[in-house]
Scaffold this active site. Structure first.
Site, PDB file in Angstrom:
ATOM      1  N   ALA A  83     -16.824  50.828  42.264  1.00  0.00           N
ATOM      2  CA  ALA A  83     -16.227  50.055  41.294  1.00  0.00           C
ATOM      3  C   ALA A  83     -14.945  49.715  41.856  1.00  0.00           C
ATOM      4  O   ALA A  83     -14.189  50.326  42.577  1.00  0.00           O
ATOM      5  CB  ALA A  83     -15.819  51.109  39.894  1.00  0.00           C
ATOM      6  N   ASP A  84     -14.331  48.748  41.120  1.00  0.00           N
ATOM      7  CA  ASP A  84     -13.060  47.963  41.491  1.00  0.00           C
ATOM      8  C   ASP A  84     -12.591  47.361  40.177  1.00  0.00           C
ATOM      9  O   ASP A  84     -13.278  46.930  39.370  1.00  0.00           O
ATOM     10  CB  ASP A  84     -12.948  47.240  42.752  1.00  0.00           C
ATOM     11  CG  ASP A  84     -11.630  47.196  43.320  1.00  0.00           C
ATOM     12  OD1 ASP A  84     -10.540  46.723  42.733  1.00  0.00           O
ATOM     13  OD2 ASP A  84     -11.674  47.898  44.399  1.00  0.00           O
ATOM     14  N   GLN A  85     -11.100  47.182  40.025  1.00  0.00           N
ATOM     15  CA  GLN A  85     -10.547  46.713  39.068  1.00  0.00           C
ATOM     16  C   GLN A  85      -9.435  45.939  39.474  1.00  0.00           C
ATOM     17  O   GLN A  85      -8.483  46.272  40.329  1.00  0.00           O
ATOM     18  CB  GLN A  85     -10.060  47.679  37.962  1.00  0.00           C
ATOM     19  CG  GLN A  85      -9.303  47.158  36.777  1.00  0.00           C
ATOM     20  CD  GLN A  85      -8.742  48.227  35.816  1.00  0.00           C
ATOM     21  OE1 GLN A  85      -8.078  49.244  36.505  1.00  0.00           O
ATOM     22  NE2 GLN A  85      -9.003  48.114  34.596  1.00  0.00           N
TER      23      GLN A  85
END
Length: 151
Positions: free
Chosen positions: A29-31
């Site tokens: 995941a990344d944001q």
């Protein structure tokens, strides 16, 4: 696009780990926090956190979150989502107090929505899981679809 960048980063993380564990499903995941086309990274210091919050004060920005599922180095599921947040106008004293209390140095946008940071906002449009960096429902659906979890 910012969403594609978030997905590429999440994919790189998941693929790297899944190559070392080819029989496992690996979540990446990344944001990315975006304010009027500018990407705001994790501040890393109190001064940078205060600068980011001063920039966001009284305006609307977006959090772009991506989640991927990989197996044996291949992406088997990818999802990106966006939420928009409008911050209350904040003065320098309010910003300094918040940063001292919540220490959001490792949070893109310089706030912890799951903590005291929620008080900073006048309006939020989108899934709270996206704001916290992991679009959980689509991930759970994908895990179930692939037989990785069951009820």
């Amino acid at each position: 696009s910012v969403a594609m960048l978030a997905q590429a980063l999440a994919s790189a993380k998941a693929c790297a780990v899944s190559l070392r564990h080819p029989d496992a499903y690996v979540v990446g995941a990344d944001q990315i926090c975006e304010h009027h086309g500018q990407i705001l990274s994790k501040p890393g210091s109190y001064a940078r956190a205060q600068d980011q919050l001063a920039l966001l004060s009284g305006s609307t920005h977006a959090q772009h979150s991506a989640v991927v599922l990989a197996r044996a180095g291949e992406i088997v599921f990818a999802h990106t989502a966006r939420a928009t947040l409008t911050m209350h106008p904040l003065n320098a004293e309010e910003i300094a107090r918040y940063v001292a209390a919540d220490a959001p140095l490792a949070s893109c946008g310089a706030y912890k929505f799951e903590g005291l940071g929620r008080h900073l906002f006048a309006q939020v449009d989108g899934d709270h899981d996206v704001i916290q960096g992991l679009p959980l429902i689509p991930l759970l659906v994908a895990l179930r679809h692939h037989g990785a979890v069951a009820l």
